[in-house]
Motif scaffolding. Structure first.
Motif, PDB file in Angstrom:
ATOM      1  N   ALA A  77      41.469  42.926  39.768  1.00 41.09           N
ATOM      2  CA  ALA A  77      42.655  42.174  39.673  1.00 41.09           C
ATOM      3  C   ALA A  77      43.985  43.138  40.131  1.00 41.09           C
ATOM      4  CB  ALA A  77      42.995  41.474  38.435  1.00 41.09           C
ATOM      5  N   ALA A  78      43.930  44.367  39.360  1.00 43.96           N
ATOM      6  CA  ALA A  78      44.962  45.521  39.702  1.00 43.96           C
ATOM      7  C   ALA A  78      45.096  46.088  41.005  1.00 43.96           C
ATOM      8  CB  ALA A  78      45.033  46.498  38.706  1.00 43.96           C
ATOM      9  N   SER A  79      44.039  46.214  41.769  1.00 41.60           N
ATOM     10  CA  SER A  79      43.889  46.636  43.019  1.00 41.60           C
ATOM     11  C   SER A  79      44.515  45.572  43.827  1.00 41.60           C
ATOM     12  CB  SER A  79      42.731  47.003  43.363  1.00 41.60           C
ATOM     13  OG  SER A  79      42.931  47.640  44.745  1.00 41.60           O
ATOM     14  N   VAL A  80      44.287  44.261  43.711  1.00 43.72           N
ATOM     15  CA  VAL A  80      44.977  43.271  44.670  1.00 43.72           C
ATOM     16  C   VAL A  80      46.421  43.219  44.343  1.00 43.72           C
ATOM     17  CG1 VAL A  80      45.037  40.779  45.144  1.00 43.72           C
ATOM     18  CG2 VAL A  80      42.776  41.906  44.838  1.00 43.72           C
ATOM     19  N   ALA A  81      46.894  43.316  43.167  1.00 41.84           N
ATOM     20  CA  ALA A  81      48.375  43.157  42.751  1.00 41.84           C
ATOM     21  C   ALA A  81      49.004  44.178  43.240  1.00 41.84           C
ATOM     22  CB  ALA A  81      48.428  43.091  41.295  1.00 41.84           C
ATOM     23  N   LEU A  82      48.345  45.592  43.360  1.00 37.78           N
ATOM     24  CA  LEU A  82      49.310  46.641  43.773  1.00 37.78           C
ATOM     25  C   LEU A  82      48.888  46.693  45.226  1.00 37.78           C
ATOM     26  CD1 LEU A  82      48.125  49.423  40.935  1.00 37.78           C
ATOM     27  CD2 LEU A  82      50.510  48.351  41.509  1.00 37.78           C
ATOM     28  N   GLY A  83      48.351  45.968  46.255  1.00 41.39           N
ATOM     29  CA  GLY A  83      48.342  45.890  47.479  1.00 41.39           C
ATOM     30  C   GLY A  83      47.102  46.396  47.960  1.00 41.39           C
ATOM     31  N   GLY A  84      46.068  46.622  47.317  1.00 41.35           N
ATOM     32  CA  GLY A  84      44.677  47.340  47.561  1.00 41.35           C
ATOM     33  C   GLY A  84      43.359  46.354  47.824  1.00 41.35           C
ATOM     34  N   ASN A  85      42.528  46.771  48.386  1.00 39.96           N
ATOM     35  CA  ASN A  85      41.013  45.921  48.558  1.00 39.96           C
ATOM     36  C   ASN A  85      40.328  46.456  47.207  1.00 39.96           C
ATOM     37  OD1 ASN A  85      41.835  45.075  51.245  1.00 39.96           O
ATOM     38  ND2 ASN A  85      41.444  47.286  51.910  1.00 39.96           N
ATOM     39  N   ILE A 118      40.721  36.865  43.299  1.00 40.21           N
ATOM     40  CA  ILE A 118      41.192  36.911  44.463  1.00 40.21           C
ATOM     41  C   ILE A 118      42.096  35.651  44.805  1.00 40.21           C
ATOM     42  CG2 ILE A 118      41.292  37.715  46.812  1.00 40.21           C
ATOM     43  CD1 ILE A 118      38.909  39.705  46.020  1.00 40.21           C
ATOM     44  N   GLU A 119      41.440  34.661  44.807  1.00 41.23           N
ATOM     45  CA  GLU A 119      41.727  33.383  45.508  1.00 41.23           C
ATOM     46  C   GLU A 119      42.666  32.842  44.250  1.00 41.23           C
ATOM     47  OE1 GLU A 119      38.068  31.262  46.007  1.00 41.23           O
ATOM     48  OE2 GLU A 119      37.720  32.208  48.145  1.00 41.23           O
ATOM     49  N   ARG A 120      42.285  33.164  43.183  1.00 38.34           N
ATOM     50  CA  ARG A 120      43.336  32.475  41.950  1.00 38.34           C
ATOM     51  C   ARG A 120      44.610  33.370  42.051  1.00 38.34           C
ATOM     52  NH1 ARG A 120      41.422  29.183  37.952  1.00 38.34           N
ATOM     53  NH2 ARG A 120      39.121  28.619  38.193  1.00 38.34           N
ATOM     54  N   MET A 121      44.776  34.467  42.746  1.00 38.57           N
ATOM     55  CA  MET A 121      46.038  35.459  42.754  1.00 38.57           C
ATOM     56  C   MET A 121      46.617  35.007  44.004  1.00 38.57           C
ATOM     57  SD  MET A 121      44.590  39.050  41.267  1.00 38.57           S
ATOM     58  CE  MET A 121      46.274  39.720  41.367  1.00 38.57           C
TER      59      MET A 121
END
Length: 296
Positions: free
Chosen positions: A234-242, A272-275
């Motif tokens: 979740a942190a990676s997605v939030a920071l722009g990563g894969n 990912i989808e919920r974000m």
């Protein structure tokens, strides 16, 4: 925030997990089926190790890797194939004579470390960008600058994208040097490896600090291990990563419940989808990462 996420499943690894979960694949058929299972659950890519079918221990036998990769390619399921190149750098000092290698040491040169990559020519192979105390034992994972430069030059020649696995800030510093030297084609692709003893800790602050040191235009992902796997996703997605998940890094779906690779991919995809994001298809991932076989 990354709204178009490359989701990788690391399906087996080489660690001593086969006795801890019946879901960890061992044989080439099982490992290939795990990669296919992950793809059907929504993974863009599968990160592949081979194991000795008799012992379950990690193996760098090119024949085993070739069988795994051929089985995946011959299936009716598309997935980006990401093969480890991280074996062959294990040094275990002899307690009686620390200047000498002890039992379990496996140290080879760059060409031999990449023998299975040359045989399989996957889309991606990992490149561990430095030396690390890899446990609480006398084991050291050794990857020197000359070895890494030679490996980078070889995979560049073969058209295989190196995934620059970095376990601390010094590894990023050296990886950027290889980018500047022209050994890594644009865009460079980084994997921020968190929680491995004794590399960078798995915290949001650590991930952000490592991300801040990446070169402009780099593609990056990150993973955590054990209970940190989904929070770091979740942190990676939030920071722009894969994102990377899978049984290599964590064998539990929740406390006391053993996971399958498919379940871990499904859980990560739901996060990912919920974000507000979505997971890229394998072909979309090839296009985004500029892999061999990308459209255009």
């Amino acid at each position: 925030m990354n709204y178009e996420v490359v989701l990788t499943c690391a399906v087996t690894g080489a660690g001593d997990t086969t006795g801890k979960s019946p879901h960890v694949p061992v044989t080439p058929k099982e490992i290939a089926n795990a990669a296919i299972e992950a793809a059907k659950a929504g993974a863009s890519a599968a990160h592949i190790h081979a194991r000795d079918p008799e012992t379950g221990q990690g193996s760098r036998d090119p024949k085993l890797f070739k069988e795994i990769v051929d089985r995946v390619r011959d299936s009716d399921t598309d997935v980006v194939i990401n093969v480890t190149a991280g074996m062959g750098g294990d040094w275990i000092s002899d307690p009686a004579n620390p200047a000498m290698p002890g039992p379990g040491t496996d140290m080879i040169g760059p060409e031999e470390r990449l023998a299975h990559i040359k045989e399989c020519l996957p889309d991606i192979c990992s490149l561990d960008c430095g030396t690390l105390n890899f446990s609480d034992t006398d084991m050291i994972y050794i990857s020197t600058p000359p070895t890494l430069r030679r490996m980078a030059a070889l995979v560049q020649e073969w058209g295989v994208k190196p995934e620059l696995e970095v376990f601390d800030l010094g590894h990023i510093r050296f990886a950027k040097a290889m980018v500047d030297e022209g050994l890594i084609d644009a865009p460079p692709m980084f994997q921020l490896c968190l929680g491995i003893p004794w590399g960078a800790d798995q915290t949001v602050e650590t991930m952000a600090a490592m991300k801040a040191q990446l070169p402009a235009g780099a593609s990056w992902a990150s993973f955590g291990i054990g209970r940190g796997q989904m929070p770091m996703a979740a942190a990676s997605v939030a920071l722009g990563g894969n994102v990377r998940v899978g049984l290599e890094d964590n064998i539990y779906l929740e406390r006391g419940v053993l996971a399958t690779n498919g379940q871990l991919v499904t859980r990560a995809r739901e996060i990912i989808e919920r974000m507000g994001g979505r997971v890229l298809t394998p072909q979309e991932a090839r296009n985004k990462l500029k892999l061999r076989g990308a459209d255009g």
